[in-house]
Design a protein around this motif. Structure first.
Motif, PDB file in Angstrom:
ATOM      1  N   MET A 184      37.820 -10.004  37.181  1.00  0.00           N
ATOM      2  CA  MET A 184      37.893 -11.084  38.139  1.00  0.00           C
ATOM      3  C   MET A 184      37.740 -12.394  37.404  1.00  0.00           C
ATOM      4  O   MET A 184      36.909 -12.534  36.539  1.00  0.00           O
TER       5      MET A 184
ATOM      6  N   ARG B  48      40.187 -14.167  42.638  1.00  0.00           N
ATOM      7  CA  ARG B  48      40.172 -12.967  43.469  1.00  0.00           C
ATOM      8  C   ARG B  48      38.718 -12.648  43.829  1.00  0.00           C
ATOM      9  O   ARG B  48      37.803 -12.998  43.095  1.00  0.00           O
ATOM     10  N   HIS B  49      38.507 -11.972  44.931  1.00  0.00           N
ATOM     11  CA  HIS B  49      37.156 -11.616  45.360  1.00  0.00           C
ATOM     12  C   HIS B  49      36.515 -10.657  44.369  1.00  0.00           C
ATOM     13  O   HIS B  49      37.195  -9.950  43.617  1.00  0.00           O
TER      14      HIS B  49
ATOM     15  N   ALA C 134      35.906 -12.248  50.528  1.00  0.00           N
ATOM     16  CA  ALA C 134      36.358 -13.541  50.022  1.00  0.00           C
ATOM     17  C   ALA C 134      35.339 -14.633  50.345  1.00  0.00           C
ATOM     18  O   ALA C 134      35.035 -15.485  49.505  1.00  0.00           O
TER      19      ALA C 134
ATOM     20  N   GLU D 268      44.480 -10.854  52.104  1.00  0.00           N
ATOM     21  CA  GLU D 268      45.126  -9.622  51.652  1.00  0.00           C
ATOM     22  C   GLU D 268      46.271  -9.237  52.579  1.00  0.00           C
ATOM     23  O   GLU D 268      46.253  -9.531  53.764  1.00  0.00           O
TER      24      GLU D 268
END
Length: 160
Positions: A1, A26-27, A76, A101
């Motif tokens: 990430m 990104r989460h 998120a 998403e």
């Protein structure tokens, strides 16, 4: 990430990106990732996912963020809040479903606005919250249509 960005010169259009920098984060790891259980609805971050987000707190690419646009998915929201706290030091938060998403599994569907705000009350002060529909979640058909429908809308918003 970690942050990713598109270099302005690599674009094939005439958008004036001078002075603008866009980073995509990104989460962190969610329970659905760790357990490979795509049936979980709107899963939160694991301890590892929280640690991944916390590791980005002092990332020099993120420190001066002026606007942090976040999907309404729990993972998120958690990632953004772990990185930036209540709000970015030099900017603001915005919640938008345009770049969440694609709806391929239950874990990607999200939850209604009232359920999200019960877990994350601070997002009521974020830009875009008032406009976020109660049932913002994307239909199952989104898994096949997101590139043709949502992505152009998000890109147009970025270019505006």
């Amino acid at each position: 990430m970690g942050p990713r960005h598109s270099h302005p010169e690599s674009r094939k259009d005439n958008t004036d990106w001078k002075g603008r920098r866009i980073l995509l984060v990104r989460h962190g790891e969610g329970f659905h990732n760790a357990n490979r259980d795509w049936r979980l609805v709107d899963p939160v971050l694991t301890e590892r996912g929280l640690a991944q987000a916390q590791a980005l707190r002092d990332d020099p690419r993120l420190v001066d963020a002026e606007l942090v646009v976040v999907s309404p998915l729990a993972r998120a929201l958690q990632t953004a809040m772990e990185i930036f706290g209540e709000r970015p030091a030099n900017g603001r938060f915005m919640v938008s479903p345009l770049h969440s998403e694609r709806n391929a599994s239950r874990c990607d569907r999200g939850r209604p606005k009232t359920e999200i705000v019960a877990d994350f009350p601070g997002i009521q002060a974020w830009e875009g919250f008032e406009e976020l529909p109660e049932n913002w979640m994307h239909p199952k058909s989104d898994a096949k249509k997101w590139r043709k429908e949502r992505l152009p809308k998000f890109r147009a918003w970025l270019e505006a």
